[in-house]
Design an enzyme around this catalytic site. Structure first.
Site, short mmCIF file in Angstrom:
data_model
loop_
_atom_site.label_atom_id
_atom_site.label_comp_id
_atom_site.label_asym_id
_atom_site.label_seq_id
_atom_site.Cartn_x
_atom_site.Cartn_y
_atom_site.Cartn_z
N LYS A 170 36.05 27.75 58.91
CA LYS A 170 36.43 27.51 57.52
C LYS A 170 37.81 28.08 57.28
O LYS A 170 38.00 29.29 57.23
CB LYS A 170 35.46 28.19 56.54
CG LYS A 170 35.78 27.81 55.09
CD LYS A 170 35.20 28.77 54.07
CE LYS A 170 36.17 29.82 53.59
NZ LYS A 170 37.37 29.31 52.90
N GLU A 245 38.29 41.46 61.11
CA GLU A 245 39.71 41.85 61.17
C GLU A 245 40.16 41.95 59.72
O GLU A 245 40.32 40.94 59.04
CB GLU A 245 40.54 40.77 61.87
CG GLU A 245 40.21 40.57 63.33
CD GLU A 245 40.64 41.75 64.20
OE1 GLU A 245 41.51 42.53 63.76
OE2 GLU A 245 40.08 41.89 65.29
N CYS A 279 48.56 41.55 58.01
CA CYS A 279 47.61 42.66 58.02
C CYS A 279 48.21 43.87 58.74
O CYS A 279 47.90 45.00 58.41
CB CYS A 279 46.30 42.23 58.65
SG CYS A 279 46.51 41.39 60.22
P1 NAP Z 1 39.88 36.89 51.25
O1 NAP Z 1 39.22 36.59 49.96
O2 NAP Z 1 39.36 37.98 52.07
O3 NAP Z 1 39.91 35.52 52.10
C1 NAP Z 1 39.76 35.41 53.51
C2 NAP Z 1 38.77 34.29 53.83
O4 NAP Z 1 37.46 34.71 53.47
C3 NAP Z 1 39.02 33.00 53.05
O5 NAP Z 1 38.68 31.90 53.86
C4 NAP Z 1 38.05 33.14 51.90
O6 NAP Z 1 37.72 31.94 51.28
C5 NAP Z 1 36.88 33.78 52.59
N1 NAP Z 1 35.95 34.46 51.71
C6 NAP Z 1 36.18 35.05 50.53
N2 NAP Z 1 35.05 35.58 50.02
C7 NAP Z 1 34.06 35.31 50.91
C8 NAP Z 1 32.66 35.56 50.94
N3 NAP Z 1 32.05 36.20 49.96
N4 NAP Z 1 31.96 35.14 52.00
C9 NAP Z 1 32.56 34.49 53.01
N5 NAP Z 1 33.87 34.20 53.03
C10 NAP Z 1 34.62 34.60 51.99
O7 NAP Z 1 41.40 37.13 51.02
P2 NAP Z 1 42.28 36.54 49.83
O8 NAP Z 1 41.53 36.56 48.54
O9 NAP Z 1 42.81 35.23 50.23
O10 NAP Z 1 43.43 37.62 49.79
C11 NAP Z 1 43.20 38.84 49.10
C12 NAP Z 1 43.73 40.01 49.88
O11 NAP Z 1 43.13 40.05 51.17
C13 NAP Z 1 45.20 40.00 50.19
O12 NAP Z 1 45.97 40.43 49.12
C14 NAP Z 1 45.26 40.92 51.36
O13 NAP Z 1 45.29 42.24 50.94
C15 NAP Z 1 43.98 40.65 52.08
N6 NAP Z 1 44.18 39.76 53.23
C16 NAP Z 1 44.19 40.31 54.46
C17 NAP Z 1 44.38 39.51 55.57
C18 NAP Z 1 44.41 40.07 56.94
O14 NAP Z 1 44.88 39.42 57.85
N7 NAP Z 1 43.93 41.27 57.15
C19 NAP Z 1 44.56 38.14 55.42
C20 NAP Z 1 44.53 37.60 54.13
C21 NAP Z 1 44.31 38.43 53.07
P3 NAP Z 1 38.67 31.28 50.12
O15 NAP Z 1 39.16 30.05 50.75
O16 NAP Z 1 37.77 31.03 48.97
O17 NAP Z 1 39.73 32.26 49.78
#
Ligand code: NAP
Ligand code: MG
Length: 464
Positions: A170, A245, A279
């Site tokens: 996904k 991760e 990250c």
């Molecule tokens: P996120 O919500 O953690 O999104 C990452 C992935 O997980 C997306 O595909 C997201 O779907 C999915 N997801 C979200 N909630 C979920 C759940 N309850 N169950 C299963 N999958 C779920 O990240 P974001 O909201 O895009 O970004 C928010 C913050 O996350 C950023 O500001 C940053 O701090 C952090 N981040 C970290 C990394 C990293 O590489 N460590 C990468 C991205 C973001 P959707 O398509 O609905 O978003």
């Protein structure tokens, strides 16, 4: 327009059961540039069924055949590097050279690495009267973030397929386009139908359904720490393997006597890479107090030089979030030495933010503790090396870091005391074969190279 017409299941585009869709926006203009389906739980069921059906045959394909397919994939991704890069420019807003060289170049290096690994014989292991056999864990759910859409996909899917697992992926709702190209390239490379499937949609519906699914054996997640927790909870009822991760707040530690003219610009650049949406970004620069004025001068100059080269953040939501952190930094008493709130000069549209450097940051401040995911650097001065190490480790995260010193020996001593999964000494290069992953709340498990491959195996001991 870039329209995705369905989910990729059994190597065909299957109409979505979930009736909703998401509009895709170009972060550089905020214009709508396409749409993707928002899958329902039933779409996940169909994709998982395809992966379950494909598993027994794929798991027993000889390593040599998998190696050939991986080499085909490497060639196809190389042939399509420009097309993939252009797609990442649109979905993420990435500047074109960076999209080509990093967003596609690094995944290419990873695919090449696994083609090389598969060319070696399967390692044999015997312990006393036991033969240790490695078997693929089964059906893997890969949940991906938007910050490196192709890299994150490849870092999970390629070793999973190399190990003999089948996959349901996904992509993030914000960046689904490069995933759809990659899906077709896998099929063109000769990977059998059903070994790789994609369901588009939200984390709360599709991601949740994947994490809970009784027929999924492992979920590999990259993204925020809070979503990682939710995934772990959803996976707990079926005891599936979970690899996470997550975020970071990595420190670049400059030791007394290090070359500031090398350390400071490189640290600013590492923080601002991909507009800070990494990250492993070095978001804290830990420096000797006696060098603070010189560090500030060099950091201010580096930030000013880099700012015009930065792409936008991925979304209006991320841009608002980064602005909020800049305001928090100011209100907590950190001192701005580069950038500030608002858009950079000359940018009238898109989710652009300024290249920001704060000095006089103390470890207790919000901007020293929370992951901002934008080009915002915090400079923290220290008086003793002991204190520098304590500052570097004063974080719930433990993903990455840098150490700069006059000698490698001196740097190594400090590198060994930093509680993170990776440390670069004096700006050493990224290694696509080395294990990548987090200590503490940056996650568990490792990606890349032979260690990344091991994540997708079950061990079986057969006594003879
Ligand atoms: P996120 O919500 O953690 O999104 C990452 C992935 O997980 C997306 O595909 C997201 O779907 C999915 N997801 C979200 N909630 C979920 C759940 N309850 N169950 C299963 N999958 C779920 O990240 P974001 O909201 O895009 O970004 C928010 C913050 O996350 C950023 O500001 C940053 O701090 C952090 N981040 C970290 C990394 C990293 O590489 N460590 C990468 C991205 C973001 P959707 O398509 O609905 O978003
Ligand atoms: Mg989200």
């Amino acid at each position: 327009m870039h329209d995705i017409t369905g989910h990729y299941i059994n190597a065909t585009w299957v109409p979505s059961i979930g009736a909703e869709h998401t509009d895709l926006r170009d972060p550089r203009t905020d214009a709508i540039v396409g749409r993707a389906p928002s899958g329902a739980r039933e779409d996940v069921d169909a994709a998982v069924a395809a992966a379950v059906a494909a598993f027994p045959a794929w798991a027993t394909v000889p390593r040599k055949e998998r190696q050939e397919l991986m080499s085909n994939l490497e060639r196809l991704v190389r042939d399509n590097q420009a097309r993939l890069a252009e797609t990442i420019e649109v979905e993420l807003g990435s500047p074109s050279e960076f999209a080509h060289d990093e967003h596609v170049g690094t995944p290419l290096a990873i695919i090449a690495d696994y083609a090389t690994i598969l060319a070696d014989e399967e390692p044999e292991e015997r312990i006393g009267n036991s033969i240790i056999v490695r078997e693929p864990v089964g059906v893997v759910a890969a949940i991906l973030p938007w910050n490196y859409p192709l890299y994150q996909l490849v870092a999970k899917v390629v070793p999973a397929l190399a190990a003999g697992c089948t996959v349901v992926a996904k992509p993030a709702e914000l960046t689904p386009l490069s995933t759809s190209i990659f899906a077709e390239l896998l099929t063109e490379a000769g990977f059998p139908a059903g070994v790789f499937n994609v369901v588009y949609g939200s984390g709360s519906v599709v991601g949740q359904a994947m994490s809970e699914h009784p027929d999924v054996d492992m979920v590999s997640f990259t993204g925020s720490t809070s979503a990682g927790r939710t995934v772990s909870r959803a996976a707990a009822s079926t005891i599936k393997r979970v690899a996470l991760e997550l975020g970071g707040k990595s420190a670049s530690v400059v030791l007394p006597g290090a070359d500031l003219t090398a350390a400071v610009p490189a640290s600013v650049a590492y923080c601002f890479t991909n507009t800070g949406q990494c990250c492993n970004a070095w978001t804290r620069l830990v420096v000797p107090r006696q060098d603070l004025a010189e560090v500030e001068r060099l950091a201010t100059r580096a930030a000013a030089e880099l700012e015009p080269t930065l792409g936008p953040l991925v979304s209006a939501k991320q841009a608002t979030e980064v602005q909020r952190y800049i305001e928090i930094g100011i209100s907590e008493g950190a001192r701005l030495v580069a950038g500030g709130t608002g858009r950079p000069e000359g940018r009238t549209q898109g989710h652009y933010v300024r290249g920001v450097v704060f000095s006089d940051v103390s470890s207790t401040m919000t901007i020293a503790q929370e992951e901002i995911f934008g080009p915002v650097l915090a400079i923290l001065p220290y008086d003793t090396v002991e204190e520098a190490v304590a500052i570097a480790n004063d974080s719930v995260f433990g993903l990455h870091g840098g150490v700069w010193a006059e000698t490698e020996e001196e740097a190594m001593e400090v590198a060994l005391r930093i509680r993170t999964g990776q440390v670069d000494i004096n700006g050493a290069a990224f290694n696509p074969s080395a294990p990548f992953g987090g200590f503490k709340q940056s996650g568990n498990g490792r990606e890349l190279g032979v260690h990344g491959l091991d994540e997708f195996f079950e061990l079986k001991a057969i006594q003879v």
